[in-house]
Design an enzyme around this catalytic site. Structure first.
Site, PDB file in Angstrom:
ATOM      1  CG  ASP A  33      -2.022   0.962   1.175  1.00 37.15           C
ATOM      2  OD1 ASP A  33      -2.085   1.746   0.212  1.00 37.15           O
ATOM      3  OD2 ASP A  33      -2.860   0.946   2.095  1.00 37.15           O
ATOM      4  CB  SER A 185       2.968  -4.174   2.991  1.00 34.62           C
ATOM      5  OG  SER A 185       1.967  -3.587   3.754  1.00 34.62           O
ATOM      6  CG  MET A 186      -2.346  -4.249  -0.354  1.00 28.87           C
ATOM      7  SD  MET A 186      -3.057  -2.607  -0.696  1.00 28.87           S
ATOM      8  CE  MET A 186      -4.027  -2.948  -2.167  1.00 28.87           C
ATOM      9  CG  ASP A 348       5.322  -4.894  10.779  1.00 25.77           C
ATOM     10  OD1 ASP A 348       4.343  -4.204  11.143  1.00 25.77           O
ATOM     11  OD2 ASP A 348       5.474  -5.256   9.589  1.00 25.77           O
ATOM     12  CG  HIS A 380       4.927  -2.366   7.573  1.00 23.34           C
ATOM     13  ND1 HIS A 380       4.458  -3.659   7.616  1.00 23.34           N
ATOM     14  CD2 HIS A 380       4.348  -1.792   6.493  1.00 23.34           C
ATOM     15  CE1 HIS A 380       3.635  -3.844   6.601  1.00 23.34           C
ATOM     16  NE2 HIS A 380       3.549  -2.735   5.899  1.00 23.34           N
TER      17      HIS A 380
END
Ligand SMILES: *[C@@H]1O[C@H](CO)[C@@H](O)[C@H](O)[C@H]1NC(C)=O
Ligand SMILES: *[C@@H]1O[C@H](CO)[C@@H](O)[C@H](O)[C@H]1NC(C)=O
Ligand SMILES: *[C@@H]1O[C@H](CO)[C@@H](O)[C@H](O)[C@H]1NC(C)=O
Ligand SMILES: *[C@@H]1O[C@H](CO)[C@@H](O)[C@H](O)[C@H]1NC(C)=O
Ligand SMILES: *[C@@H]1O[C@H](CO)[C@@H](O)[C@H](O)[C@H]1NC(C)=O
Length: 402
Positions: A33, A185-186, A348, A380
């Site tokens: 994202d 991530s996403m 995270d 992250h």
């Protein structure tokens, strides 16, 4: 004699280089994202703000241009937001805004989030740089697959079509070598959705493995803040209730909210005086926010990967640990416009622990192996430039060759 031995040496090193390079599988990078650049061309008949540009005859950088976001944040939000169509249950770009995601198949636009390559916006750059040292080349054996991260996989038909073509093309142009997918991530659940819809034969032929970094497998609490009060992402001059207009209209925000398969029914995610909201209270939450569109988008997206079928490819699941991560947002009477008090839990810094660990749920459920690695104290995003991650990726890619 000396000459011929040096020629032999050169030949030998050439052969070694070719063999070495050929033994490393090509890589395709799938961002998370906010991890793709977005450009826009404007032809708007009106704007709520007199100072906002209405027409451009070129595509300019919408994401990410920090000066534009900070100085002209109302204009940025007006152009970046999506409009939900309840009939088609799809999102539209803001009227008069023609959006493009540049650089598909190349690495440049996923290496840096802004086109001027400001160091602080570096994204996949460090990984790409390391991969080039292993003999892979930008745009040829390292490819980027940016996408419109404002939306969710239910609207990615076109993206998945060109993504599949990119996999097949990269395989062919690299001497029929299988692809290593790297997702962040996403990008991780996005790839899960894609792989769940490919045949076993296709995956066996084209995919060597998938390396997932900071995967948000079961949602995260942080997107709830984007929905409620907005989140200035740590940029002080950014007003959270301004940026919220964009954040709320992104269907990916709704998609990435916590899942009831990862959170318990009595975990309080958001609270305000007189009310607690759990994973089962989204309808009420959006009602209280006067933003029922958010609930419609949640319904459209919550089942995309909820059954959590195994991806059917070898998985190397990597994430940070030991970073304070929002677990509950406590609002005062100023709900939803005040700053929440944040109760932290493990994770995270962005994604909560149970969600990061989602990949372990496939152990024993697919014939391909699931490997799991954690990196301490790396959040992250910081994980993407950490030496530990770069070394780990090198080891994984070098060891697993064919
Ligand atoms: C391509 O792959 C074949 C079969 O694996 C191998 O023999 C050949 O050396 C490879 N060529 C290059 C240029 O890597
Ligand atoms: C801009 O929008 C107007 C009105 O909607 C339209 O007539 C015109 O053709 C558009 N211009 C371009 C360059 O698309
Ligand atoms: C990769 O493609 C981009 C965009 O076309 C280009 O600017 C860049 O120079 C290319 N990089 C290499 C190493 O060819
Ligand atoms: C919300 O949860 C807290 C902590 O469990 C509890 O003390 C409080 O009574 C709850 N409030 C409501 C309105 O249910
Ligand atoms: C939602 O709308 C109602 C009725 O118009 C209003 O009383 C309430 O304050 C609004 N709530 C928020 C969070 O905007």
């Amino acid at each position: 004699m000396a000459t011929s031995s040096s020629i032999l040496g050169k030949l030998l090193s050439l052969i070694l280089t070719v063999t070495f390079a050929a033994s490393i599988n090509p890589v395709i990078l799938v961002p998370g994202d906010g991890g793709s650049q977005i450009t826009a061309r404007l032809n708007k008949s009106s704007s709520r703000y007199i100072y906002c540009e209405k027409r451009t005859n070129y595509y300019y950088t919408l994401w990410l241009d920090i000066s534009q976001i900070t100085i002209a944040q109302n204009c940025f939000v007006e152009n970046m937001r999506l409009i939900y169509d309840p009939k088609t249950r799809r999102t539209l770009d803001s009227p008069g805004v023609d959006v493009k995601v540049p650089g598909f198949g190349k690495t440049e636009t996923v290496e840096y989030l802004d086109p001027w390559k400001e160091q602080f916006t570096s994204y996949y750059y460090h990984i790409v740089n390391r991969l080039t040292k292993l003999g892979l080349s930008r745009n040829v054996s390292i490819r980027g697959a940016p996408y419109d991260f404002r939306r969710s996989p239910n609207e990615f038909e076109e993206y998945f079509k060109i993504f599949k073509e990119l996999v097949e093309e990269t395989y062919k142009t690299n001497n029929n070598s299988k692809i290593v997918l790297v997702a962040h991530s996403m990008g991780c659940p996005t790839m899960l959705y894609f792989l769940n819809r490919q045949s076993v034969a296709w995956k066996d032929k084209y995919i060597r493995m998938m390396i997932t970094i900071s995967g948000v497998w079961g949602g995260a609490v942080k997107p709830l803040r984007l929905m409620v009060s907005g989140d200035n992402l740590g940029i002080a001059v950014l007003k959270q209730n301004v940026i919220r207009t964009y954040q709320r209209t992104a269907s990916s925000t709704a998609w990435l909210m916590p899942y009831d398969t990862f959170w318990k029914a009595d975990d309080i995610l958001v609270s305000r005086p007189g009310r607690n909201y759990t994973v089962n209270d989204y309808e009420l939450l959006f009602h209280d926010l006067n933003y029922t569109t958010g609930y419609e988008m949640r319904k459209d997206t919550e089942n995309l990967v909820k059954d959590f079928r195994p991806p059917g490819v070898e998985i190397h699941c990597i994430h940070g640990v030991n970073v304070d991560t929002p677990a509950t947002y406590q609002y005062d009477e100023g709900f939803p416009n005040s700053d929440p008090k944040i109760i932290h839990g493990p994770g995270d810094g962005t994604v909560n622990m149970q969600s990061l660990l989602g990949c372990l749920r496939w152990k024993g459920k697919q014939k391909q192996s699931i490997y799991h690695y954690t990196i301490k104290d790396k959040d992250h995003l910081a994980i993407l430039k950490s030496q530990q991650l770069l070394d780990l990726i090198e080891q994984i890619i070098k060891k697993k060759r064919f």
